[in-house]
Scaffold this motif. Structure first.
Motif, PDB file in Angstrom:
ATOM      1  N   THR A   6       0.946  -1.271   0.045  1.00  0.00           N
ATOM      2  CA  THR A   6       0.181  -0.097   0.111  1.00  0.00           C
ATOM      3  C   THR A   6       0.994   1.340  -0.028  1.00  0.00           C
ATOM      4  O   THR A   6       1.776   1.250   0.638  1.00  0.00           O
ATOM      5  CB  THR A   6      -0.972  -0.020   1.226  1.00  0.00           C
ATOM      6  OG1 THR A   6      -1.899  -1.059   0.940  1.00  0.00           O
ATOM      7  CG2 THR A   6      -1.878   1.316   1.386  1.00  0.00           C
ATOM      8  N   THR A  13      -2.218   3.114  -9.923  1.00  0.00           N
ATOM      9  CA  THR A  13      -1.639   1.826  -9.591  1.00  0.00           C
ATOM     10  C   THR A  13      -1.393   0.948 -10.997  1.00  0.00           C
ATOM     11  O   THR A  13      -0.668   0.385 -10.918  1.00  0.00           O
ATOM     12  CB  THR A  13      -2.600   0.939  -8.752  1.00  0.00           C
ATOM     13  OG1 THR A  13      -3.895   0.875  -9.126  1.00  0.00           O
ATOM     14  CG2 THR A  13      -2.611   1.788  -7.399  1.00  0.00           C
ATOM     15  N   TRP A  30       0.173  -7.284  -5.310  1.00  0.00           N
ATOM     16  CA  TRP A  30      -1.203  -6.337  -5.512  1.00  0.00           C
ATOM     17  C   TRP A  30      -0.581  -4.837  -4.907  1.00  0.00           C
ATOM     18  O   TRP A  30       0.146  -4.701  -3.917  1.00  0.00           O
ATOM     19  CB  TRP A  30      -2.226  -6.622  -4.492  1.00  0.00           C
ATOM     20  CG  TRP A  30      -3.045  -7.769  -5.075  1.00  0.00           C
ATOM     21  CD1 TRP A  30      -2.667  -8.942  -4.820  1.00  0.00           C
ATOM     22  CD2 TRP A  30      -4.169  -7.869  -5.817  1.00  0.00           C
ATOM     23  NE1 TRP A  30      -3.662 -10.078  -5.728  1.00  0.00           N
ATOM     24  CE2 TRP A  30      -4.644  -9.182  -6.163  1.00  0.00           C
ATOM     25  CE3 TRP A  30      -5.051  -6.753  -6.086  1.00  0.00           C
ATOM     26  CZ2 TRP A  30      -5.786  -9.351  -6.565  1.00  0.00           C
ATOM     27  CZ3 TRP A  30      -6.194  -6.975  -6.998  1.00  0.00           C
ATOM     28  CH2 TRP A  30      -6.468  -8.340  -7.264  1.00  0.00           C
ATOM     29  N   ARG A  32      -1.889  -1.008  -4.009  1.00  0.00           N
ATOM     30  CA  ARG A  32      -3.031  -0.450  -3.450  1.00  0.00           C
ATOM     31  C   ARG A  32      -2.582   0.990  -3.036  1.00  0.00           C
ATOM     32  O   ARG A  32      -1.449   1.013  -2.416  1.00  0.00           O
ATOM     33  CB  ARG A  32      -3.913  -1.002  -2.350  1.00  0.00           C
ATOM     34  CG  ARG A  32      -5.075   0.016  -1.938  1.00  0.00           C
ATOM     35  CD  ARG A  32      -5.812  -0.724  -0.800  1.00  0.00           C
ATOM     36  NE  ARG A  32      -5.213  -0.609   0.786  1.00  0.00           N
ATOM     37  CZ  ARG A  32      -5.332   0.759   1.389  1.00  0.00           C
ATOM     38  NH1 ARG A  32      -6.285   1.608   0.877  1.00  0.00           N
ATOM     39  NH2 ARG A  32      -4.753   0.966   2.483  1.00  0.00           N
ATOM     40  N   LEU A  54     -11.187   1.989  -2.598  1.00  0.00           N
ATOM     41  CA  LEU A  54     -10.450   1.064  -3.111  1.00  0.00           C
ATOM     42  C   LEU A  54     -10.034   1.270  -4.438  1.00  0.00           C
ATOM     43  O   LEU A  54     -10.788   1.300  -5.540  1.00  0.00           O
ATOM     44  CB  LEU A  54     -10.848  -0.555  -2.956  1.00  0.00           C
ATOM     45  CG  LEU A  54      -9.945  -1.541  -3.583  1.00  0.00           C
ATOM     46  CD1 LEU A  54      -8.730  -1.484  -2.579  1.00  0.00           C
ATOM     47  CD2 LEU A  54     -10.829  -2.827  -3.631  1.00  0.00           C
ATOM     48  N   ALA A  56      -6.648  -0.544  -6.395  1.00  0.00           N
ATOM     49  CA  ALA A  56      -5.490  -1.592  -6.483  1.00  0.00           C
ATOM     50  C   ALA A  56      -5.483  -2.184  -7.804  1.00  0.00           C
ATOM     51  O   ALA A  56      -6.385  -2.285  -8.710  1.00  0.00           O
ATOM     52  CB  ALA A  56      -6.221  -2.517  -5.484  1.00  0.00           C
ATOM     53  N   LEU A 150      -9.875  -5.353  -0.094  1.00  0.00           N
ATOM     54  CA  LEU A 150      -8.901  -6.145  -0.992  1.00  0.00           C
ATOM     55  C   LEU A 150      -8.318  -7.374  -0.674  1.00  0.00           C
ATOM     56  O   LEU A 150      -7.861  -8.199  -1.467  1.00  0.00           O
ATOM     57  CB  LEU A 150      -7.682  -4.827  -0.771  1.00  0.00           C
ATOM     58  CG  LEU A 150      -6.384  -5.580  -1.846  1.00  0.00           C
ATOM     59  CD1 LEU A 150      -6.992  -5.767  -3.372  1.00  0.00           C
ATOM     60  CD2 LEU A 150      -5.310  -4.423  -1.866  1.00  0.00           C
TER      61      LEU A 150
END
Length: 225
Positions: A6, A13, A30, A32, A54, A56, A150
């Motif tokens: 994150t 992203t 991933w 975020r 969100l 991501a 997520l």
């Protein structure tokens, strides 16, 4: 196992993960962002990105022995619908991968190809939704945190991705249809109106016209009428 990172702010992203993909980053990561300054939707549209929602992206390494990479749009939609449905039973999928509630857009998904990788970005309205669009939007509510959603999304996506690879598109297509608006729903695409007639074997939209003919839509915007 998903590896989630994150950041407090970034431009996009999807753009960041595309750079990582070109550098050889592995599948399963991933990224975020709490806020995006250059979020984007399909066909170059801007995606509003205030804190609390969100944003991501992840990447998938594709191989010729797998189903066609564009069908990952259905994988992503089914996984996100499954994650969102933990919080609402009203969510439906609109082709190819928008999540809607009562005809209003809750979430969007953007796929972009990078060599042997597909970067998949997810944007879900949680605490906020835009009010100034040419179509209605909805939000899930601030009680659902981006972090929690997520985690559920990453777990669901991993399961459906494995099914896509080992069992082909058929189970994904079946799950997509079960989560979509009903057959017979009025739709329009490219200025042509008709009704939803399911998906073909590749995941393309079948649009039944007034004269009974079927138009197969492989790309483009689709609207609820």
């Amino acid at each position: 196992m998903a590896a989630i990172r994150t950041v407090s702010e970034t431009g996009s992203t999807n753009d960041d993960v595309a750079v990582l993909a070109r550098g050889g980053a592995p599948e399963g990561l991933w990224l975020r962002a709490e806020r995006q300054t250059g979020g984007k939707g399909r066909q170059g549209r801007a995606w509003q990105s205030p804190p609390g929602n969100l944003y991501a992206s992840t990447l998938v390494r594709v191989d010729p022995k797998h189903p066609p990479p564009p069908s990952l749009a259905l994988v992503a939609a089914v996984a996100l619908h499954e994650a969102v449905s933990r919080h609402t039973g009203r969510a439906r999928i609109k082709w190819p991968n928008d999540i809607i509630i009562n005809r209003a857009k809750l979430a969007g998904i953007l796929l972009e190809r990078q060599g042997d990788a597909v970067v998949i970005g997810f944007g879900v309205n949680l605490a906020h939704h835009p009010e100034d669009l040419d179509r209605p939007a909805a939000s899930l509510g601030a009680r659902v945190t981006p972090e929690a959603l997520l985690r559920r999304l990453a777990a669901s996506f991993e399961i459906w991705l494995e099914r896509w690879r080992t069992q082909g598109l058929a189970p994904v297509r079946a799950a997509w249809l079960a989560a979509a608006h009903p057959v017979g729903t009025p739709l329009s695409s490219g200025g042509t109106e008709g009704t939803f007639d399911g998906l073909d074997e590749t995941g393309a939209l079948r649009l039944r016209l007034a004269d009974g003919a079927i138009r197969v839509v492989h790309a483009g915007d689709v609207f609820l009428v």
